[in-house]
Write an enzyme that holds these catalytic residues in place. Structure first.
Site, PDB file in Angstrom:
ATOM      1  N   THR A   1       0.846  -1.194   0.000  1.00 43.15           N
ATOM      2  CA  THR A   1       0.000   0.000   0.000  1.00 43.15           C
ATOM      3  C   THR A   1       0.877   1.239   0.000  1.00 43.15           C
ATOM      4  O   THR A   1       1.957   1.222   0.585  1.00 43.15           O
ATOM      5  CB  THR A   1      -0.872  -0.035   1.275  1.00 43.15           C
ATOM      6  OG1 THR A   1      -1.845  -1.062   1.116  1.00 43.15           O
ATOM      7  CG2 THR A   1      -1.565   1.282   1.553  1.00 43.15           C
TER       8      THR A   1
ATOM      9  N   ARG B   1     -14.300  -6.721  -0.034  1.00 38.73           N
ATOM     10  CA  ARG B   1     -13.586  -6.458   1.216  1.00 38.73           C
ATOM     11  C   ARG B   1     -12.933  -5.053   1.165  1.00 38.73           C
ATOM     12  O   ARG B   1     -12.330  -4.669   0.191  1.00 38.73           O
ATOM     13  CB  ARG B   1     -12.500  -7.522   1.417  1.00 38.73           C
ATOM     14  CG  ARG B   1     -11.635  -7.326   2.669  1.00 38.73           C
ATOM     15  CD  ARG B   1     -10.293  -6.740   2.327  1.00 38.73           C
ATOM     16  NE  ARG B   1      -9.384  -6.676   3.481  1.00 38.73           N
ATOM     17  CZ  ARG B   1      -8.293  -5.917   3.502  1.00 38.73           C
ATOM     18  NH1 ARG B   1      -7.984  -5.169   2.465  1.00 38.73           N
ATOM     19  NH2 ARG B   1      -7.510  -5.899   4.559  1.00 38.73           N
ATOM     20  N   VAL B   2     -13.104  -4.309   2.233  1.00 42.39           N
ATOM     21  CA  VAL B   2     -12.424  -3.015   2.340  1.00 42.39           C
ATOM     22  C   VAL B   2     -11.500  -3.094   3.547  1.00 42.39           C
ATOM     23  O   VAL B   2     -11.894  -3.608   4.593  1.00 42.39           O
ATOM     24  CB  VAL B   2     -13.442  -1.860   2.511  1.00 42.39           C
ATOM     25  CG1 VAL B   2     -12.736  -0.555   2.805  1.00 42.39           C
ATOM     26  CG2 VAL B   2     -14.293  -1.709   1.259  1.00 42.39           C
ATOM     27  N   GLY B   3     -10.278  -2.610   3.389  1.00 39.76           N
ATOM     28  CA  GLY B   3      -9.313  -2.640   4.496  1.00 39.76           C
ATOM     29  C   GLY B   3      -9.235  -1.302   5.207  1.00 39.76           C
ATOM     30  O   GLY B   3     -10.123  -0.449   5.070  1.00 39.76           O
ATOM     31  N   ASP B   4      -8.157  -1.129   5.952  1.00 40.02           N
ATOM     32  CA  ASP B   4      -7.987   0.085   6.750  1.00 40.02           C
ATOM     33  C   ASP B   4      -7.688   1.331   5.916  1.00 40.02           C
ATOM     34  O   ASP B   4      -8.020   2.448   6.307  1.00 40.02           O
ATOM     35  CB  ASP B   4      -6.824  -0.106   7.730  1.00 40.02           C
ATOM     36  CG  ASP B   4      -5.512  -0.334   6.967  1.00 40.02           C
ATOM     37  OD1 ASP B   4      -5.435  -1.316   6.185  1.00 40.02           O
ATOM     38  OD2 ASP B   4      -4.573   0.474   7.118  1.00 40.02           O
TER      39      ASP B   4
ATOM     40  N   THR C   1       0.261   1.268   6.649  1.00 46.09           N
ATOM     41  CA  THR C   1       0.239   0.109   5.781  1.00 46.09           C
ATOM     42  C   THR C   1       0.281  -1.120   6.678  1.00 46.09           C
ATOM     43  O   THR C   1       0.650  -1.027   7.843  1.00 46.09           O
ATOM     44  CB  THR C   1       1.423   0.115   4.793  1.00 46.09           C
ATOM     45  OG1 THR C   1       1.334  -1.048   3.962  1.00 46.09           O
ATOM     46  CG2 THR C   1       2.764   0.100   5.506  1.00 46.09           C
ATOM     47  N   GLY C   2      -0.107  -2.262   6.138  1.00 44.02           N
ATOM     48  CA  GLY C   2      -0.042  -3.475   6.946  1.00 44.02           C
ATOM     49  C   GLY C   2      -1.318  -4.270   6.846  1.00 44.02           C
ATOM     50  O   GLY C   2      -2.190  -3.978   6.027  1.00 44.02           O
TER      51      GLY C   2
ATOM     52  N   GLY D   1      -4.703  -5.052   7.275  1.00 44.50           N
ATOM     53  CA  GLY D   1      -5.731  -4.047   7.499  1.00 44.50           C
ATOM     54  C   GLY D   1      -6.685  -4.311   8.644  1.00 44.50           C
ATOM     55  O   GLY D   1      -7.084  -3.384   9.349  1.00 44.50           O
TER      56      GLY D   1
HETATM   57  N1  ASP Z   1      -3.507  -2.172   4.652  1.00 41.41           N
HETATM   58  C1  ASP Z   1      -3.860  -2.714   3.368  1.00 41.41           C
HETATM   59  C2  ASP Z   1      -5.162  -3.451   3.487  1.00 41.41           C
HETATM   60  O1  ASP Z   1      -5.347  -4.180   4.443  1.00 41.41           O
HETATM   61  C3  ASP Z   1      -2.825  -3.633   2.810  1.00 41.41           C
HETATM   62  C4  ASP Z   1      -1.448  -3.047   2.737  1.00 41.41           C
HETATM   63  O2  ASP Z   1      -1.066  -2.188   3.525  1.00 41.41           O
HETATM   64  O3  ASP Z   1      -0.695  -3.440   1.845  1.00 41.41           O
HETATM   65  O4  ASP Z   1      -5.979  -3.324   2.607  1.00 41.41           O
END
Ligand code: ASP
Length: 290
Positions: A159, A187-190, A210-211, A213
């Site tokens: 990300t 799906r939606v992440g953080d 990032t990480g 989510g």
């Molecule tokens: N945080 C992002 C998600 O969970 C993934 C990422 O950081 O690469 O959608």
């Protein structure tokens, strides 16, 4: 981040900083600098944003992005868009031109189109490297070895995010992502959720994460860190505390960039590597560990 892609990541974040800096140098707004930096990374297939993102379980690219302006607290986000090459620009349109804050799916694409963006085909965002990566993940899953890319410590999160402070003293943040590999459609992440993977308020701080989510969302981590800066925490120590909180509380993995309106900043991650770069009037630096 395996060894063979380190250079591509470092070059990518350096180019993003150069683009953002170009805006700030001519007196531009933090928001414009963040957008310019993120567009550069969305255009770079190295990262999990724009073309070249991780694929959903059914082989499509679904993108999420958010921008937030610390001066006005205006925000704009899009989720699950499939036909937008640069979702951060769509997020910017929402921020600037809509009374709403967040659009998803077809409604987001329609909004962007009505405001002058050209839509692309989903196939235009899919690249061969990701088709192979998805096949491998699904083969492992079928063999009873689910892919732990996003849950384990050897995580791969590409990300992109940026934070900036302009000459006016205003801060802004943005985050853009293709989400996690082999995710379920929808799906939606953080990344694009306010306060989770992105936040900005001149009175506290600008943050981008990032990480993995799901844990980041549960801890509302970007807002958690910004609140601590507001109550006196230094951004460098606070970013480190936020990432150890993520690890301690939910065994999460990821990274954060955090900047306040005085120009103090922090970079932290508990993954083995995270590409980062910054530039200020005092100098510039980049790396993969901090
Ligand atoms: N945080 C992002 C998600 O969970 C993934 C990422 O950081 O690469 O959608």
């Amino acid at each position: 981040m395996p060894d063979d892609v380190v250079d591509a990541h470092v070059n990518g974040v350096q180019r993003a900083v150069a683009e953002g800096w170009r805006v700030l140098e001519r007196g531009g707004k933090a928001l414009d600098a963040v957008e310019a930096a993120i567009v550069t990374m969305e255009e770079d297939e190295t990262f999990d944003a724009g073309r070249g993102s991780f694929l959903t379980r059914d082989g499509r690219v679904q993108l999420d992005a958010l921008m937030m302006d610390g001066a006005t607290m205006r925000a704009g986000g899009v989720g699950c868009v499939e036909r937008i090459r640069n979702p951060i620009q769509a997020a910017r349109l929402v921020l600037d031109q809509s009374p709403h804050v967040y659009f998803v799916g077809e409604g987001a694409e329609l909004f962007a189109q009505e405001h002058g963006m050209r839509l692309c085909r989903n196939q235009d965002l899919v690249i061969e490297r990701e088709i192979q990566r998805l096949k491998e993940a699904q083969a492992k899953e079928a063999a009873g070895h689910p892919d732990l890319t996003f849950a384990g410590p050897q995580t791969s999160h590409d990300t992109v995010g940026a934070v900036a402070l302009d000459a006016n003293g205003d801060i802004a943040a943005g985050t853009s992502t293709g989400g996690t590999l082999n995710k379920d459609p929808g799906r939606v992440g953080d990344s694009s959720l306010i306060g989770c993977g992105c936040y900005a308020d001149n009175l506290s701080a600008a943050a981008s994460c990032t990480g993995w989510g799901e844990p980041i969302m549960k801890l509302v981590l970007a807002k958690w860190a910004s609140d601590r800066v507001r109550s006196g925490g230094a951004p460098d120590a606070t970013a480190t505390e936020a990432i150890s909180y993520l690890q301690r509380r939910l065994q999460g993995h990821g990274g954060m960039i955090l900047l306040d309106a005085r120009g103090r900043f922090g970079i932290a991650h508990n993954t083995p590597r995270m590409a980062w770069a910054y530039k200020s009037t005092e100098g510039e630096k980049s790396g993969i560990k901090c």
